[in-house]
Design a protein around this motif. Sequence first.
Motif, PDB file in Angstrom:
ATOM      1  N   GLY A 387       0.816  -1.202   0.000  1.00  0.00           N
ATOM      2  CA  GLY A 387       0.000   0.000   0.000  1.00  0.00           C
ATOM      3  C   GLY A 387       0.854   1.257   0.000  1.00  0.00           C
ATOM      4  N   ILE A 388       0.189   2.405  -0.085  1.00  0.00           N
ATOM      5  CA  ILE A 388       0.868   3.700  -0.130  1.00  0.00           C
ATOM      6  C   ILE A 388       0.604   4.434   1.173  1.00  0.00           C
ATOM      7  CG2 ILE A 388       1.032   5.900  -1.353  1.00  0.00           C
ATOM      8  CD1 ILE A 388      -0.004   4.465  -3.839  1.00  0.00           C
ATOM      9  N   PRO A 389       1.629   4.989   1.801  1.00  0.00           N
ATOM     10  CA  PRO A 389       1.405   5.754   3.042  1.00  0.00           C
ATOM     11  C   PRO A 389       0.376   6.853   2.834  1.00  0.00           C
ATOM     12  CG  PRO A 389       3.753   5.396   2.689  1.00  0.00           C
ATOM     13  CD  PRO A 389       3.057   4.903   1.449  1.00  0.00           C
ATOM     14  N   SER A 390      -0.493   7.037   3.825  1.00  0.00           N
ATOM     15  CA  SER A 390      -1.608   7.973   3.694  1.00  0.00           C
ATOM     16  C   SER A 390      -1.141   9.404   3.444  1.00  0.00           C
ATOM     17  CB  SER A 390      -2.484   7.925   4.942  1.00  0.00           C
ATOM     18  OG  SER A 390      -1.707   8.196   6.110  1.00  0.00           O
ATOM     19  N   ASN A 391       0.012   9.784   4.001  1.00  0.00           N
ATOM     20  CA  ASN A 391       0.482  11.156   3.806  1.00  0.00           C
ATOM     21  C   ASN A 391       0.978  11.413   2.390  1.00  0.00           C
ATOM     22  OD1 ASN A 391       2.722   9.390   4.492  1.00  0.00           O
ATOM     23  ND2 ASN A 391       3.992  11.223   4.517  1.00  0.00           N
ATOM     24  N   HIS A 395      -0.394  13.076  -3.191  1.00  0.00           N
ATOM     25  CA  HIS A 395       0.653  13.668  -4.029  1.00  0.00           C
ATOM     26  C   HIS A 395       1.271  12.688  -5.019  1.00  0.00           C
ATOM     27  CE1 HIS A 395       0.392  16.914  -1.134  1.00  0.00           C
ATOM     28  NE2 HIS A 395       0.666  16.073  -0.160  1.00  0.00           N
ATOM     29  N   ILE A 396       0.729  11.481  -5.140  1.00  0.00           N
ATOM     30  CA  ILE A 396       1.408  10.459  -5.938  1.00  0.00           C
ATOM     31  C   ILE A 396       1.448  10.797  -7.423  1.00  0.00           C
ATOM     32  CG2 ILE A 396       0.941   8.586  -4.316  1.00  0.00           C
ATOM     33  CD1 ILE A 396      -1.338   7.738  -6.165  1.00  0.00           C
ATOM     34  N   PHE A 397       0.530  11.661  -7.897  1.00  0.00           N
ATOM     35  CA  PHE A 397       0.536  12.019  -9.313  1.00  0.00           C
ATOM     36  C   PHE A 397       1.348  13.278  -9.584  1.00  0.00           C
ATOM     37  CE2 PHE A 397      -3.492   9.601  -8.910  1.00  0.00           C
ATOM     38  CZ  PHE A 397      -3.177   8.569  -9.777  1.00  0.00           C
ATOM     39  N   ASP A 398       1.946  13.839  -8.543  1.00  0.00           N
ATOM     40  CA  ASP A 398       2.812  15.003  -8.727  1.00  0.00           C
ATOM     41  C   ASP A 398       4.164  14.539  -9.270  1.00  0.00           C
ATOM     42  OD1 ASP A 398       0.744  16.333  -7.593  1.00  0.00           O
ATOM     43  OD2 ASP A 398       1.729  16.707  -5.673  1.00  0.00           O
ATOM     44  N   ARG A 399       4.746  15.358 -10.107  1.00  0.00           N
ATOM     45  CA  ARG A 399       6.068  15.025 -10.639  1.00  0.00           C
ATOM     46  C   ARG A 399       7.105  15.025  -9.529  1.00  0.00           C
ATOM     47  NH1 ARG A 399       6.882  14.522 -15.967  1.00  0.00           N
ATOM     48  NH2 ARG A 399       5.304  15.316 -17.400  1.00  0.00           N
ATOM     49  N   PHE A 400       8.006  14.074  -9.627  1.00  0.00           N
ATOM     50  CA  PHE A 400       9.155  13.935  -8.728  1.00  0.00           C
ATOM     51  C   PHE A 400       8.745  13.560  -7.302  1.00  0.00           C
ATOM     52  CE2 PHE A 400      10.169  17.291 -11.880  1.00  0.00           C
ATOM     53  CZ  PHE A 400      11.046  16.555 -12.644  1.00  0.00           C
ATOM     54  N   LEU A 413       3.944   7.983 -12.515  1.00  0.00           N
ATOM     55  CA  LEU A 413       2.508   8.197 -12.333  1.00  0.00           C
ATOM     56  C   LEU A 413       2.064   9.533 -12.907  1.00  0.00           C
ATOM     57  CD1 LEU A 413       1.866   6.710  -8.778  1.00  0.00           C
ATOM     58  CD2 LEU A 413       1.309   5.726 -11.000  1.00  0.00           C
ATOM     59  N   SER A 414       2.945  10.548 -12.858  1.00  0.00           N
ATOM     60  CA  SER A 414       2.581  11.821 -13.485  1.00  0.00           C
ATOM     61  C   SER A 414       2.476  11.644 -14.997  1.00  0.00           C
ATOM     62  CB  SER A 414       3.611  12.898 -13.141  1.00  0.00           C
ATOM     63  OG  SER A 414       4.881  12.587 -13.675  1.00  0.00           O
ATOM     64  N   PHE A 415       3.322  10.778 -15.557  1.00  0.00           N
ATOM     65  CA  PHE A 415       3.225  10.450 -16.981  1.00  0.00           C
ATOM     66  C   PHE A 415       1.885   9.765 -17.274  1.00  0.00           C
ATOM     67  CE2 PHE A 415       3.666   6.894 -19.999  1.00  0.00           C
ATOM     68  CZ  PHE A 415       3.906   7.595 -21.177  1.00  0.00           C
ATOM     69  N   CYS A 416       1.489   8.817 -16.436  1.00  0.00           N
ATOM     70  CA  CYS A 416       0.209   8.129 -16.612  1.00  0.00           C
ATOM     71  C   CYS A 416      -0.945   9.128 -16.591  1.00  0.00           C
ATOM     72  CB  CYS A 416       0.005   7.090 -15.513  1.00  0.00           C
ATOM     73  SG  CYS A 416       1.199   5.730 -15.524  1.00  0.00           S
ATOM     74  N   GLU A 426      -9.211   9.689 -17.093  1.00  0.00           N
ATOM     75  CA  GLU A 426      -8.793  10.060 -15.743  1.00  0.00           C
ATOM     76  C   GLU A 426      -8.160   8.844 -15.085  1.00  0.00           C
ATOM     77  OE1 GLU A 426     -10.839  12.222 -11.810  1.00  0.00           O
ATOM     78  OE2 GLU A 426     -12.081  11.292 -13.367  1.00  0.00           O
ATOM     79  N   ILE A 427      -7.236   9.071 -14.178  1.00  0.00           N
ATOM     80  CA  ILE A 427      -6.657   7.991 -13.380  1.00  0.00           C
ATOM     81  C   ILE A 427      -6.862   8.315 -11.910  1.00  0.00           C
ATOM     82  CG2 ILE A 427      -4.363   9.055 -13.569  1.00  0.00           C
ATOM     83  CD1 ILE A 427      -3.182   6.222 -13.240  1.00  0.00           C
ATOM     84  N   LEU A 428      -7.408   7.372 -11.169  1.00  0.00           N
ATOM     85  CA  LEU A 428      -7.690   7.545  -9.743  1.00  0.00           C
ATOM     86  C   LEU A 428      -6.965   6.463  -8.959  1.00  0.00           C
ATOM     87  CD1 LEU A 428     -11.559   8.147  -9.922  1.00  0.00           C
ATOM     88  CD2 LEU A 428      -9.746   9.871  -9.892  1.00  0.00           C
ATOM     89  N   CYS A 429      -6.650   6.776  -7.719  1.00  0.00           N
ATOM     90  CA  CYS A 429      -5.945   5.825  -6.864  1.00  0.00           C
ATOM     91  C   CYS A 429      -6.686   5.660  -5.551  1.00  0.00           C
ATOM     92  CB  CYS A 429      -4.513   6.284  -6.610  1.00  0.00           C
ATOM     93  SG  CYS A 429      -3.586   5.198  -5.485  1.00  0.00           S
TER      94      CYS A 429
END
Length: 457
Positions: A387-391, A395-400, A413-416, A426-429
């Motif tokens: 899984g991905i940490p909640s914090n 921001h997972i779709f932000d570059r870098f 993910l920003s490329f996706c 649209e892409i949702l997580c």
Amino acid sequence: MSPSSLSQDFRALAQRSWRYSHRHAKVFGAIVVLVAPLATIVESWVVTSHIDALYVRVMMGCFGLPLLFHDRLPRLFQENIDLVWLTTVALVLPFSFGLLLTANAAYSPPDSSLSPIWVYQYLVALFILIQVTNSGVLAAMLWVISTALVFAICLNLPQVNAQGLNAEALMDAWLYPFPVYLTVLIIGSITNRNVHAVQAEQLRAASAIGSNIAHELRTPLASIGLQSNAAALLMPKLVQSYKQAESHGLALPAVSHEQLTRVQTGMDMIQGEVRYANTIINMLLLNTSETPPSPASFQSVRVSEVVREAVDRFPFNNSNERKLLHHEVRTDFSILAPPPLMVHVLFNLIKNGLFYVQRSGSGSLSILVDIDEDQQPVVVVTDTGTGIPSNLQPHIFDRFVSAGDGQGAGIGLSFCKMVMESIGGEILCDSREGQYTTFRLLFPRHAASENSKCVRR
């Protein structure tokens, strides 16, 4: 510049603003709905209001509701969520606070001065406007339109017409602090431009690194591939010659059956590693692209074919890694998109999913092609890894931004997201730390759908 070109430029700014701020939209909406009405109570303690500000605050709270529930809005609003966002921001910030400022000035008794608190509130609203729109041009446009609307309303209020304008108070509200308003807008715009410049420079640096890697590695990789291919053609003959010599009792170095098998399969493994390295280079170059794909590259393609190509071409490290991935086509459909880029979108999601599954020590990765209950064509990629940490989730779709403790450069993910938005999707997580991560690739509803026989792999 033609009106259609201006409209396209404005829409591009609106979409960029929404991409930048959507992760904060619910927080912004909650603040407006909950905090804005309470501000009336605070104002009653510290400042004299010449209008009933509660009605304006409640109106602001109503404006915030679309943002609080933006992911549950009807289809028409979802398709134009960027315009909904800008309308809400304009009404909540420059319009509502400008209305409070101007109406209090206009309603104030003759020869009375305006409390500076109304000016301070308006300055804060302008500062927030610049931050959430992420565009100086857009913020200026919203400010001008909202200000014109505020004056059109305030100058036609019955009470103003009855007692006349308090010119001195209006000058306190607008004429004297006007340079400050402009300064806030200009400095905020410059700050945003600097942020964009830094991000663009980071992207150019990543692209340059990727290009250098491609240039430096492709030549030796091509040489390794050619040599291993030549060796692979000769290896069966060499192994057969060894076996024949051994059967005739010739004195030969001892080579076990396992070693012979390893020699025969070794060339295939080398060629597989070369393909894997080239695929990684291609992904790096594509991921660092800042330009959305051109519609000229779009083709009508079945999503099942895209998924099958991604699964078949993905450079798995070994057979055990391949066994972790399962895909199923329940309802196939066609999309208008660039097929190579869609394959690389799935490559990114497969690569991330496999990393987190193996990191957890157990779990699996699945890809599902279907049409959901809202008749939305969708590809669902789910891994039952760490899984991905909640914090980090907002921001997972932000570059870098990378959630992998140094794994990856934070550009996949920003490329996706860029590719999905370029085709109108649209892409949702959705992720729960320690349990699962699900990515939903939502395609336009007008994508041609065709019920097909369920295919399981």
